[in-house]
Enzyme design. Structure first.
Site, mmCIF file in Angstrom:
data_model
loop_
_atom_site.group_PDB
_atom_site.id
_atom_site.type_symbol
_atom_site.label_atom_id
_atom_site.label_comp_id
_atom_site.label_asym_id
_atom_site.label_seq_id
_atom_site.Cartn_x
_atom_site.Cartn_y
_atom_site.Cartn_z
ATOM 1 N N GLU A 116 9.632 20.537 -7.761
ATOM 2 C CA GLU A 116 9.797 20.081 -9.136
ATOM 3 C C GLU A 116 9.022 20.948 -10.112
ATOM 4 O O GLU A 116 7.976 21.497 -9.781
ATOM 5 C CB GLU A 116 9.273 18.650 -9.256
ATOM 6 C CG GLU A 116 10.016 17.702 -8.376
ATOM 7 C CD GLU A 116 9.456 16.300 -8.446
ATOM 8 O OE1 GLU A 116 9.883 15.478 -7.649
ATOM 9 O OE2 GLU A 116 8.600 16.043 -9.313
ATOM 10 N N CYS B 274 4.681 22.502 -16.083
ATOM 11 C CA CYS B 274 3.935 21.971 -14.944
ATOM 12 C C CYS B 274 4.630 22.497 -13.693
ATOM 13 O O CYS B 274 5.823 22.261 -13.497
ATOM 14 C CB CYS B 274 3.975 20.448 -15.000
ATOM 15 S SG CYS B 274 3.218 19.673 -13.565
ATOM 16 N N CYS C 58 -2.820 11.700 -0.706
ATOM 17 C CA CYS C 58 -3.328 10.691 -1.655
ATOM 18 C C CYS C 58 -2.368 9.492 -1.618
ATOM 19 O O CYS C 58 -1.149 9.673 -1.730
ATOM 20 C CB CYS C 58 -3.442 11.278 -3.063
ATOM 21 S SG CYS C 58 -4.569 12.687 -3.100
ATOM 22 N N CYS D 51 3.172 17.912 0.107
ATOM 23 C CA CYS D 51 1.718 18.074 -0.050
ATOM 24 C C CYS D 51 1.037 17.502 1.184
ATOM 25 O O CYS D 51 1.467 16.485 1.720
ATOM 26 C CB CYS D 51 1.238 17.340 -1.310
ATOM 27 S SG CYS D 51 -0.535 17.585 -1.615
ATOM 28 N N CYS E 13 4.606 13.309 -10.448
ATOM 29 C CA CYS E 13 4.527 14.195 -9.305
ATOM 30 C C CYS E 13 5.358 13.777 -8.077
ATOM 31 O O CYS E 13 5.115 12.734 -7.483
ATOM 32 C CB CYS E 13 3.045 14.178 -8.931
ATOM 33 S SG CYS E 13 2.520 15.527 -7.976
ATOM 34 N N CYS F 150 0.590 8.865 -4.254
ATOM 35 C CA CYS F 150 1.349 10.009 -4.768
ATOM 36 C C CYS F 150 2.629 10.253 -3.982
ATOM 37 O O CYS F 150 2.603 10.320 -2.746
ATOM 38 C CB CYS F 150 0.448 11.256 -4.737
ATOM 39 S SG CYS F 150 1.294 12.762 -5.237
HETATM 40 N N1 SAH Z 1 -2.972 18.345 -5.640
HETATM 41 C C1 SAH Z 1 -3.461 18.517 -6.952
HETATM 42 C C2 SAH Z 1 -2.405 18.704 -8.027
HETATM 43 C C3 SAH Z 1 -1.163 17.870 -8.001
HETATM 44 S S1 SAH Z 1 -1.100 16.249 -8.634
HETATM 45 C C4 SAH Z 1 -4.392 17.398 -7.315
HETATM 46 O O1 SAH Z 1 -4.609 16.498 -6.497
HETATM 47 O O2 SAH Z 1 -4.975 17.431 -8.385
HETATM 48 C C5 SAH Z 1 -1.553 16.290 -10.329
HETATM 49 C C6 SAH Z 1 -2.174 14.966 -10.774
HETATM 50 O O3 SAH Z 1 -1.177 13.918 -10.821
HETATM 51 C C7 SAH Z 1 -3.255 14.494 -9.806
HETATM 52 O O4 SAH Z 1 -4.366 14.062 -10.510
HETATM 53 C C8 SAH Z 1 -2.556 13.364 -9.087
HETATM 54 O O5 SAH Z 1 -3.471 12.491 -8.540
HETATM 55 C C9 SAH Z 1 -1.695 12.769 -10.191
HETATM 56 N N2 SAH Z 1 -0.625 11.868 -9.714
HETATM 57 C C10 SAH Z 1 0.095 11.971 -8.582
HETATM 58 N N3 SAH Z 1 0.963 10.933 -8.465
HETATM 59 C C11 SAH Z 1 0.804 10.159 -9.553
HETATM 60 C C12 SAH Z 1 1.409 8.949 -10.026
HETATM 61 N N4 SAH Z 1 2.366 8.330 -9.331
HETATM 62 N N5 SAH Z 1 0.987 8.443 -11.199
HETATM 63 C C13 SAH Z 1 0.031 9.067 -11.921
HETATM 64 N N6 SAH Z 1 -0.566 10.207 -11.533
HETATM 65 C C14 SAH Z 1 -0.209 10.757 -10.364
#
Ligand code: SAH
Length: 383
Positions: free
Chosen positions: A121, A134, A145, A141, A364, A148
């Site tokens: 994306e 972005c 987390c 990944c 994301c 995510c």
């Molecule tokens: N791996 C990196 C970058 C990718 S995610 C990182 O962890 O920073 C970019 C940001 O979007 C991160 O802070 C992540 O935690 C957040 N993010 C991912 N899924 C999300 C969601 N469903 N709602 C809000 N933020 C989210």
């Protein structure tokens, strides 16, 4: 052989929705290397072998980065024979657009198809005079987390430097001719510091005046927190901005939300972030995704202020965007206001991230996931 070269892309004028059908994702049988995958020395040698002057490499670069070319044939100041030879040997772009969604707030979301049929994306945000892209650095990944969408199927592979750059070109090509990209955030799918070399290769070209000319100060890399890589990133001596995904003010809670924390620990991440600040003079941003009843209580906000007090820190609060199939929820407006007030009152620089592209699943990994669910060929591959 099927011609897989991308064609010029007209931005749709109407809003697309996820009702749109996804074309079957085919793996390209095209063996020609995309130009951005060719090392500059190899390209120079290739041109020399054909008796071409070194200036040709510069012309090619200009067409790609400034001229918005999508085929060699458009490069009108190159001899026709050379254009044909280039077309026989290389593809100008290796990726194409599998899907293009436009939100009612003007956010564009692209599902970019790579040469092997995988998709990532890329989002284009237009706000005042800023044009921000972005970008993703991995297919999927590996950080896991819990909230995510990108991490749900694990990591499939790293992107190449060329694939990271091509996302920028595809997004840039959506802008009117008089507009240019101003900012990059590496906050798409994947953990950028886990694909360090390709990331730096792409950012070097993106920030070079001979590439896209986007100043390093306008490029933000977001990481889950990999301390040794954060230090290496600081040691580059560049003005890139660093954002750290914190999401919890203590190890016990962070271990539950961000599984990699188990091995790293908050203090090592904060020390590496302090090192980044000391080395570059740039303030670190801490991202904090707010999950209802998980990490959004006033006590968490209080703990966070203690953790960051005395640090050159800016906090970005991100209300969770719902992901189908995950048990987490967005916090209430009242809880957000309370959390924000606690941070503000203790003098911490803090902002709430505006919600963009909400109607097109711009968070994301969500669009790729939706495509995976709908499209048999990919889900059959066990992604
Ligand atoms: N791996 C990196 C970058 C990718 S995610 C990182 O962890 O920073 C970019 C940001 O979007 C991160 O802070 C992540 O935690 C957040 N993010 C991912 N899924 C999300 C969601 N469903 N709602 C809000 N933020 C989210």
């Amino acid at each position: 052989m099927k011609d897989n070269r991308p064609v010029a892309f007209d931005p749709p004028t109407t809003y697309n929705t996820l009702m749109q059908t996804v074309e079957p994702l085919s793996i390209s049988m095209d063996s020609r290397r995309p130009l951005l995958e060719v090392a500059p020395d190899d390209l120079a040698a290739w041109l020399r072998e054909r008796g071409q002057p070194p200036l040709r490499a510069r012309q090619l670069r200009r067409w790609l980065f400034d001229g918005r070319a999508v085929s060699f044939d458009q490069m009108s100041d190159l001899p026709k024979r050379l254009r044909d030879e280039l077309t026989d040997s290389f593809r100008l772009l290796g990726c194409d657009i599998a899907r293009h969604l436009v939100s009612s707030d003007g956010t564009h979301k692209l599902l970019v198809r790579l040469r092997d049929g995988q998709v990532v994306e890329c989002v284009l945000l237009r706000e005042a005079d800023r044009r921000t892209v972005c970008i993703s650095t991995q297919v999927g990944c590996g950080m896991g987390c819990v909230f995510c969408a990108s991490g749900i199927g694990g990591v499939v592979r790293n992107l190449t430097g060329g694939e990271i750059l091509e996302q920028l070109l595809h997004a840039r090509n959506l802008l009117p001719a008089e507009e240019r990209l101003t900012n990059i955030v590496v906050m798409g799918m994947g953990e950028p510091l886990a694909n360090f070399d390709a990331l730096l290769e792409a950012l070097t070209v993106a920030s070079s005046p001979r590439g896209l000319g986007i100043g390093a100060r306008h490029i933000t890399v977001s990481t889950v927190g990999i301390p040794n890589r954060m230090r290496q990133f600081a040691d580059l001596g560049k003005q890139y901005h660093l954002a750290v995904s914190l999401h919890a003010p203590n190890d016990e809670l962070r271990n539950r939300i961000v599984p990699t924390n188990d091995k790293t620990g908050l203090s090592a991440i904060l020390e590496a972030a302090d090192y980044f600040h000391a080395k570059t003079g740039r303030q670190v941003t801490y991202e904090y995704v707010l999950l209802r009843d998980v990490n959004d209580r006033p006590a968490h906000a209080g703990e966070l202020t203690k953790l960051l007090r005395g640090r050159q820190a800016h906090v970005n609060l991100i209300p969770f965007n719902d992901v189908d199939g995950l048990p987490y929820r967005r916090l209430s407006q009242q809880a957000l206001d309370d959390f924000l007030a606690i941070l503000r009152d203790s003098g911490i620089s803090v902002k709430v991230r505006k919600r963009k592209g909400a109607d097109i699943d711009a968070a994301c990994g969500q669009l790729r996931r939706a495509a995976l669910v709908e499209s048999e060929p990919i889900s059959a591959r066990g992604v």
